[in-house]
Design a protein around this motif. Structure first.
Motif, PDB file in Angstrom:
ATOM      1  N   TYR A 468       0.836  -1.235   0.000  1.00  0.00           N
ATOM      2  CA  TYR A 468       0.000   0.000   0.000  1.00  0.00           C
ATOM      3  C   TYR A 468       0.862   1.274   0.000  1.00  0.00           C
ATOM      4  O   TYR A 468       0.610   2.211   0.738  1.00  0.00           O
ATOM      5  CB  TYR A 468      -0.972   0.009   1.212  1.00  0.00           C
ATOM      6  CG  TYR A 468      -1.901  -1.194   1.263  1.00  0.00           C
ATOM      7  CD1 TYR A 468      -2.888  -1.379   0.263  1.00  0.00           C
ATOM      8  CD2 TYR A 468      -1.811  -2.117   2.313  1.00  0.00           C
ATOM      9  CE1 TYR A 468      -3.737  -2.497   0.327  1.00  0.00           C
ATOM     10  CE2 TYR A 468      -2.668  -3.226   2.362  1.00  0.00           C
ATOM     11  CZ  TYR A 468      -3.605  -3.400   1.346  1.00  0.00           C
ATOM     12  OH  TYR A 468      -4.436  -4.475   1.376  1.00  0.00           O
ATOM     13  N   PHE A 469       1.769   1.228  -0.861  1.00  0.00           N
ATOM     14  CA  PHE A 469       2.701   2.393  -0.849  1.00  0.00           C
ATOM     15  C   PHE A 469       2.048   3.634  -1.458  1.00  0.00           C
ATOM     16  O   PHE A 469       2.371   4.761  -1.095  1.00  0.00           O
ATOM     17  CB  PHE A 469       3.989   2.042  -1.612  1.00  0.00           C
ATOM     18  CG  PHE A 469       5.120   2.989  -1.349  1.00  0.00           C
ATOM     19  CD1 PHE A 469       5.538   3.258  -0.039  1.00  0.00           C
ATOM     20  CD2 PHE A 469       5.739   3.651  -2.388  1.00  0.00           C
ATOM     21  CE1 PHE A 469       6.567   4.151   0.185  1.00  0.00           C
ATOM     22  CE2 PHE A 469       6.757   4.558  -2.150  1.00  0.00           C
ATOM     23  CZ  PHE A 469       7.187   4.800  -0.849  1.00  0.00           C
ATOM     24  N   ASN A 473       2.206   7.258   0.265  1.00  0.00           N
ATOM     25  CA  ASN A 473       2.513   8.544  -0.385  1.00  0.00           C
ATOM     26  C   ASN A 473       1.374   9.519  -0.203  1.00  0.00           C
ATOM     27  O   ASN A 473       1.606  10.706   0.087  1.00  0.00           O
ATOM     28  CB  ASN A 473       2.764   8.341  -1.880  1.00  0.00           C
ATOM     29  CG  ASN A 473       4.194   7.927  -2.181  1.00  0.00           C
ATOM     30  OD1 ASN A 473       5.090   8.218  -1.395  1.00  0.00           O
ATOM     31  ND2 ASN A 473       4.412   7.208  -3.268  1.00  0.00           N
ATOM     32  N   ARG A 505      17.338  -1.813  -6.811  1.00  0.00           N
ATOM     33  CA  ARG A 505      15.982  -1.248  -6.924  1.00  0.00           C
ATOM     34  C   ARG A 505      15.481  -1.647  -8.316  1.00  0.00           C
ATOM     35  O   ARG A 505      16.029  -1.178  -9.316  1.00  0.00           O
ATOM     36  CB  ARG A 505      16.046   0.266  -6.774  1.00  0.00           C
ATOM     37  CG  ARG A 505      14.673   0.895  -6.717  1.00  0.00           C
ATOM     38  CD  ARG A 505      14.779   2.398  -6.517  1.00  0.00           C
ATOM     39  NE  ARG A 505      13.480   3.026  -6.503  1.00  0.00           N
ATOM     40  CZ  ARG A 505      13.266   4.316  -6.661  1.00  0.00           C
ATOM     41  NH1 ARG A 505      14.323   5.126  -6.836  1.00  0.00           N
ATOM     42  NH2 ARG A 505      12.033   4.839  -6.640  1.00  0.00           N
ATOM     43  N   ARG A 586      -0.552  -9.979   1.894  1.00  0.00           N
ATOM     44  CA  ARG A 586       0.559  -9.042   2.021  1.00  0.00           C
ATOM     45  C   ARG A 586       1.378  -9.314   3.290  1.00  0.00           C
ATOM     46  O   ARG A 586       1.062 -10.188   4.058  1.00  0.00           O
ATOM     47  CB  ARG A 586       0.120  -7.569   1.982  1.00  0.00           C
ATOM     48  CG  ARG A 586      -0.487  -7.193   0.632  1.00  0.00           C
ATOM     49  CD  ARG A 586      -0.905  -5.741   0.609  1.00  0.00           C
ATOM     50  NE  ARG A 586      -1.354  -5.355  -0.728  1.00  0.00           N
ATOM     51  CZ  ARG A 586      -2.555  -5.573  -1.235  1.00  0.00           C
ATOM     52  NH1 ARG A 586      -3.489  -6.204  -0.490  1.00  0.00           N
ATOM     53  NH2 ARG A 586      -2.855  -5.188  -2.466  1.00  0.00           N
TER      54      ARG A 586
HETATM   55  N1  LIG Z   1       7.367   8.318  -2.863  1.00  0.00           N
HETATM   56  C1  LIG Z   1       7.566   7.554  -3.892  1.00  0.00           C
HETATM   57  N2  LIG Z   1       6.568   6.838  -4.404  1.00  0.00           N
HETATM   58  C2  LIG Z   1       6.757   6.026  -5.443  1.00  0.00           C
HETATM   59  C3  LIG Z   1       8.003   5.877  -6.004  1.00  0.00           C
HETATM   60  N3  LIG Z   1       7.910   4.932  -6.998  1.00  0.00           N
HETATM   61  C4  LIG Z   1       6.623   4.538  -7.079  1.00  0.00           C
HETATM   62  N4  LIG Z   1       5.891   5.193  -6.107  1.00  0.00           N
HETATM   63  C5  LIG Z   1       4.509   5.039  -5.826  1.00  0.00           C
HETATM   64  O1  LIG Z   1       4.199   3.729  -5.393  1.00  0.00           O
HETATM   65  C6  LIG Z   1       2.872   3.525  -5.629  1.00  0.00           C
HETATM   66  C7  LIG Z   1       2.594   2.196  -6.025  1.00  0.00           C
HETATM   67  O2  LIG Z   1       1.251   1.986  -6.020  1.00  0.00           O
HETATM   68  P1  LIG Z   1       0.535   0.770  -6.541  1.00  0.00           P
HETATM   69  O3  LIG Z   1       1.248   0.072  -7.643  1.00  0.00           O
HETATM   70  O4  LIG Z   1      -0.829   1.120  -6.921  1.00  0.00           O
HETATM   71  O5  LIG Z   1       0.455  -0.302  -5.387  1.00  0.00           O
HETATM   72  P2  LIG Z   1       0.241  -0.115  -3.860  1.00  0.00           P
HETATM   73  O6  LIG Z   1      -0.436   1.119  -3.533  1.00  0.00           O
HETATM   74  O7  LIG Z   1       1.581  -0.260  -3.230  1.00  0.00           O
HETATM   75  O8  LIG Z   1      -0.607  -1.279  -3.453  1.00  0.00           O
HETATM   76  P3  LIG Z   1      -0.160  -2.750  -3.459  1.00  0.00           P
HETATM   77  O9  LIG Z   1       1.034  -2.912  -4.223  1.00  0.00           O
HETATM   78  O10 LIG Z   1      -1.232  -3.527  -4.093  1.00  0.00           O
HETATM   79  O11 LIG Z   1      -0.018  -3.089  -2.046  1.00  0.00           O
HETATM   80  C8  LIG Z   1       2.439   4.584  -6.616  1.00  0.00           C
HETATM   81  O12 LIG Z   1       1.535   5.489  -6.013  1.00  0.00           O
HETATM   82  C9  LIG Z   1       3.683   5.258  -6.988  1.00  0.00           C
HETATM   83  O13 LIG Z   1       3.502   6.632  -7.242  1.00  0.00           O
HETATM   84  C10 LIG Z   1       9.065   6.633  -5.480  1.00  0.00           C
HETATM   85  O14 LIG Z   1      10.166   6.547  -5.899  1.00  0.00           O
HETATM   86  N5  LIG Z   1       8.757   7.412  -4.425  1.00  0.00           N
END
Ligand SMILES: Nc1nc2c(ncn2[C@@H]2O[C@H](COP(=O)(O)OP(=O)(O)OP(=O)(O)O)[C@@H](O)[C@H]2O)c(=O)[nH]1
Length: 600
Positions: A468-469, A473, A505, A586
């Motif tokens: 749930y990144f 964010n 990465r 997860r």
């Molecule tokens: N702060 C930050 N965010 C990033 C970076 N790379 C990717 N993201 C964010 O990571 C998020 C990934 O979201 P999702 O692929 O939808 O997946 P999720 O929200 O992690 O949910 P799940 O993977 O299903 O648990 C996106 O909102 C991206 O903008 C980065 O380098 N920095």
């Protein structure tokens, strides 16, 4: 027919005749040889000329000996065979004036039948003798004279077949020279004598033509026919700036004879407090300081030259009398020292007798040459040393500069290498997390795959994704999201050891770990440690549906690279395990052993 044996006396006569004839022939040849030898001997002894040399004085008298020496010297080199008869009149020791008859008789006895071809006379006495007795003794013979004092042409105006060389002392020149050597001179003292015709003539000439001129500028003292004692007395009364000239003799007598000029000179110079100058070489070495010297040998040589011309056929009447008497400036060093005269005070070209050997005077130019050479050599050596020193310094400076340069180059190279290393590292490093970047991940995975392809060894792969990144964010902001990613990367760095393992990465919030030669179990343990390690970081994530803190899901697979398999398949499989972990709720690890015949 004659019986050979009956004619014996006839044959004997014939035989005797043949023998006599042979003997006569031999005797004739012998006689001819004797005549030839005799002729040869006669011609060997025959001289080209016979010269009668009449000397006014005696053998041992240096002036006469000098003339004779010069005369003989020139005859010897002439190449002529000349018979020389010498007569000595001994007129100095035994003045006979006009009483020369006994001498004339003696010579008549000797030379009437042994007639010379030329007469040579030295000095006035012999000249007068020959002229007095010429008709009787030497009629029509050519005469050459030398040593004739103050000769004047009128002396021979009525005499034919005569020539010679004048002997005239250079009083004026000698006085001028003495005045240059002794510039303080006030008084000029002259000894003159009238005992001999020649001395008398000198005195007369001096009185007529020399003294009057000198009296205009100097005190001129003339000591005529004085004894040594008188001369001493006279000299004692003269000022110290006096110069003495021995132009005549003292009147003193020796034992039964007159004093010779050399004895005169010795006696007078011994009593003279002043430098004494002379005109003849016989006074040299007797205490005189020097003078314009007439030398006996030169008179003799010149007389011989004249005699040889006459013998060669030149008429004696065609040879003029030589009036200019050759002289030479000669000084005595011992006497010069006594009167404080230095060689530099003398006229140029003056000859010095009795001068002690001086290395400098004898080898001046050689010494100057050697010293110059040594100096030049020293300068050259100095220059060479200087050049060598400069060269050494330059080489040292060059070596130092080179060392500094090499040091700088080494430093620059090191810096460059560091920069290159840094650049190389940067080119394979992810800027945010410090982990390897995706490109490097792909390269390492490809190379490890290739390396292990025929080894049969396993390769494990872990792929990690933050749960749930997006919500994180959204909740805490993107900067906090970056910070969260850095902290997660730090956990990986602490748990995953380097080469050949590699944490990278993979993209966005996805991280991946390559574990070559690692079994699934070990990879799963590591994945679990990573998961719990991140959880233990306790990074708040209030929007997460699985925890209050940030968690991660991990997919693990183990493959054995083969000729047919490719690296991308392994990634795909690991990604599938990650997807499964997400799907399973997860914050967990899902592992799969992808090797053939291995369970998941
Ligand atoms: N702060 C930050 N965010 C990033 C970076 N790379 C990717 N993201 C964010 O990571 C998020 C990934 O979201 P999702 O692929 O939808 O997946 P999720 O929200 O992690 O949910 P799940 O993977 O299903 O648990 C996106 O909102 C991206 O903008 C980065 O380098 N920095």
């Amino acid at each position: 027919m004659q019986d050979l044996f009956t004619d014996t006396p006839l044959r004997q006569r014939r035989f005797c005749g043949i023998v006599a004839l042979g003997l006569a022939r031999w005797l004739a040849v012998l006689a001819m040889l004797c005549i030839l030898c005799a002729q040869q001997a006669q011609s060997a002894e025959a001289a080209d000329a016979h010269i009668l040399f009449i000397n006014s004085y005696h053998p041992g008298y240096s002036w006469s000996d000098g003339i004779e020496e010069g005369f003989r010297e020139r005859l010897n080199v002439s190449g002529k065979k000349i018979e020389l008869s010498i007569e000595y009149l001994d007129s100095r020791r035994f003045p006979y004036g006009a009483q020369t008859e006994p001498l004339a008789q003696a010579m008549e006895a000797k030379y009437t039948n042994y007639r010379p071809s030329l007469i040579v006379v030295s000095d006035n006495a012999a000249f007068d003798f020959v002229i007095q007795h010429r008709t009787r003794l030497f009629a029509e013979l050519p005469i050459v004279f030398c040593g004739y004092n103050n000769f004047r042409p009128d002396v021979i105006q009525h005499i034919s077949d005569i020539t010679g060389i004048n002997e005239e002392i250079a009083i004026e020149d000698t006085v001028a020279m003495a005045l240059k050597v002794h510039p303080q001179t006030r008084t000029l003292a002259f000894i003159v004598s009238t005992g001999e015709a020649s001395s008398k003539r000198i005195g007369e000439v001096a009185e007529e033509s020399v003294f009057p001129k000198l009296r205009e500028r100097f005190d001129v003292v003339v000591m005529k026919d004085a004894s040594v004692a008188q001369i001493r007395q006279r000299l004692a009364g003269l000022p110290k700036e006096t110069v003495l000239f021995l132009s005549g003799q003292a009147t003193d007598q020796g034992a039964g004879r007159a004093l010779t000029p050399a004895e005169n000179g010795r006696l007078i110079t011994a009593i003279s407090p002043f430098p004494a100058y002379t005109f003849w070489d016989f006074h040299l070495k007797e205490g005189v300081i020097g003078g314009h010297i007439i030398t006996g040998p030169e008179q003799g040589r010149t007389a011989a030259d004249l005699a040889l011309r006459v013998l060669d056929g030149t008429s004696v009447n065609d040879i003029p009398v030589i009036m200019t008497t050759p002289t030479r400036d000669i000084f005595d060093y011992r006497v010069m020292e006594r009167f404080g005269v230095r060689p530099a005070d003398l006229p140029a070209g003056a000859h010095i007798i009795h001068q002690p050997f001086s290395l400098w005077d004898s080898y001046r130019w050689q010494i100057i040459g050697i010293v110059t050479l040594l100096i030049a050599e020293t300068v050259l050596i100095g220059l060479l040393l200087q050049i060598a020193r400069d060269r050494r310094r330059a080489l040292t400076a060059l070596a130092q500069e080179r060392a500094q340069l090499e040091h700088r180059v080494a430093e620059r190279t090191k810096e460059l290498q560091q920069a290159n290393t840094k650049m190389a590292l940067l080119s394979i490093t992810d800027g945010l997390t410090g982990l390897a970047n995706r490109r490097h991940f792909d390269e390492v995975l490809e190379s490890e795959y290739a390396r292990l392809r025929y080894s049969g060894l396993p390769l494990s792969l872990i792929i990690l994704d933050v749960d749930y990144f997006k919500l994180f964010n959204d909740t805490y902001g993107h900067v906090s999201g970056d910070d969260c990613l850095r902290r997660i990367a730090a956990v990986l760095t602490s748990l995953v050891h380097c080469t050949p393992n590699l944490a990278a990465r993979y993209g966005g919030e996805e991280l991946a770990i390559i574990l070559p030669e690692t079994e699934l179990q070990a990879a799963t343990v590591l994945a679990e440690r990573i998961r719990s390690g991140i959880e233990q970081q306790a990074i708040p994530h209030k929007a997460s549906c699985v925890s209050h803190y940030v968690t991660v899901s991990l997919g693990v697979i183990t493959v054995v690279p083969t000729a047919l398999s490719v690296a991308a398949e392994a990634v795909k499989l690991a990604d599938a395990q990650l997807y499964q972990a997400k799907a399973n709720g997860r914050n967990r690890v899902v592992a799969l052993d992808a090797r053939p015949h291995q369970g998941g």
